[in-house]
Motif scaffolding. Structure first.
Motif, short mmCIF file in Angstrom:
data_model
loop_
_atom_site.label_atom_id
_atom_site.label_comp_id
_atom_site.label_asym_id
_atom_site.label_seq_id
_atom_site.Cartn_x
_atom_site.Cartn_y
_atom_site.Cartn_z
N ASN A 1 52.34 43.22 57.63
CA ASN A 1 53.51 43.73 56.30
C ASN A 1 54.28 42.98 55.74
OD1 ASN A 1 51.83 46.25 55.86
ND2 ASN A 1 53.01 47.40 57.65
N LEU A 2 55.24 42.96 57.24
CA LEU A 2 56.17 41.75 57.46
C LEU A 2 56.04 40.55 56.08
CD1 LEU A 2 59.13 40.95 57.08
CD2 LEU A 2 58.78 40.33 59.31
N MET A 3 54.77 39.67 56.99
CA MET A 3 54.26 38.66 56.01
C MET A 3 53.97 38.66 54.75
SD MET A 3 53.06 37.02 59.17
CE MET A 3 52.63 35.02 58.33
N PHE A 4 53.37 39.59 54.49
CA PHE A 4 52.64 39.59 53.10
C PHE A 4 54.23 40.73 51.99
CE2 PHE A 4 51.49 43.10 49.59
CZ PHE A 4 50.14 42.39 49.24
N ASN A 5 54.70 41.40 52.67
CA ASN A 5 56.04 41.83 51.99
C ASN A 5 57.13 40.11 51.87
OD1 ASN A 5 55.61 44.38 51.57
ND2 ASN A 5 56.95 44.53 53.19
N LYS A 6 56.42 39.10 52.36
CA LYS A 6 56.95 37.66 51.72
C LYS A 6 56.58 36.90 51.27
CE LYS A 6 60.39 37.77 56.06
NZ LYS A 6 61.65 37.53 55.42
N GLY A 7 55.04 37.32 51.05
CA GLY A 7 54.84 36.48 50.50
C GLY A 7 53.33 35.66 51.12
N TRP A 8 53.51 35.78 52.34
CA TRP A 8 52.61 34.63 52.79
C TRP A 8 51.41 35.24 53.54
CZ3 TRP A 8 57.68 34.52 56.85
CH2 TRP A 8 58.89 33.81 56.65
#
Length: 112
Positions: free
Chosen positions: A77-84
Motif C-alpha cells: 500500500n505504501l509503494m502504491f500510494n507513492k506511485g511505485w
C-alpha cells in the motif's frame, strides 16, 4: 446492430514520488527489497505451517505468518500510494469470460 467497442485499459496509479537515480539504493529500492523479503518469508511460513507437527508450534507460526502478511500488505500500500506500483484496468467482459472459463474448468476437474 452496433458492435460494442472493447474498453481500453487505463493505468491505475498514483503520482510517482521521485527518488534519486544513482548507484546507491534509494527509498524505492529499500521498500522493494523489504517487500520481496516479506513475500519470501510468507511463502516459507506456508511451508512451515503445512509441516508443523504440533498444534502449539502451528499456532506460533500462524501468528507470525499473519503478521508477515499484514506487513507485506502495508508495504505494498505504501509503494502504491507513492506511485511505485501501477495496474491496468481491464474490460469487465474479459474478466467475466476468464472467470467463466476457470469455473467451467473447475467443474470438469472437480465434479460434485
Amino acid at each position: 446492430m452496433m458492435e460494442k467497442q472493447p474498453v481500453q485499459s487505463m493505468p491505475i496509479q498514483n503520482t510517482e514520488t521521485q527518488v534519486p537515480k544513482t548507484q546507491q539504493m534509494n527509498d524505492r529500492d529499500y521498500l522493494n527489497d523489504v517487500l520481496l523479503t516479506e513475500k519470501y518469508l510468507g511463502t516459507s511460513y506456508v511451508h512451515a505451517l503445512q509441516e508443523a507437527s504440533h498444534q502449539a508450534l502451528y499456532q506460533d507460526i500462524k501468528s507470525v505468518f499473519d503478521a508477515t502478511c499484514d506487513h507485506q500488505r502495508d508495504l505494498f500500500n505504501l509503494m502504491f500510494n507513492k506511485g511505485w506500483y501501477k495496474f491496468e484496468s481491464q474490460d469487465p467482459q474479459k474478466i467475466q469470460q476468464t472467470q467463466q472459463q476457470f469455473a467451467q474448468y473447475a467443474q470438469q476437474q472437480f465434479p460434485k
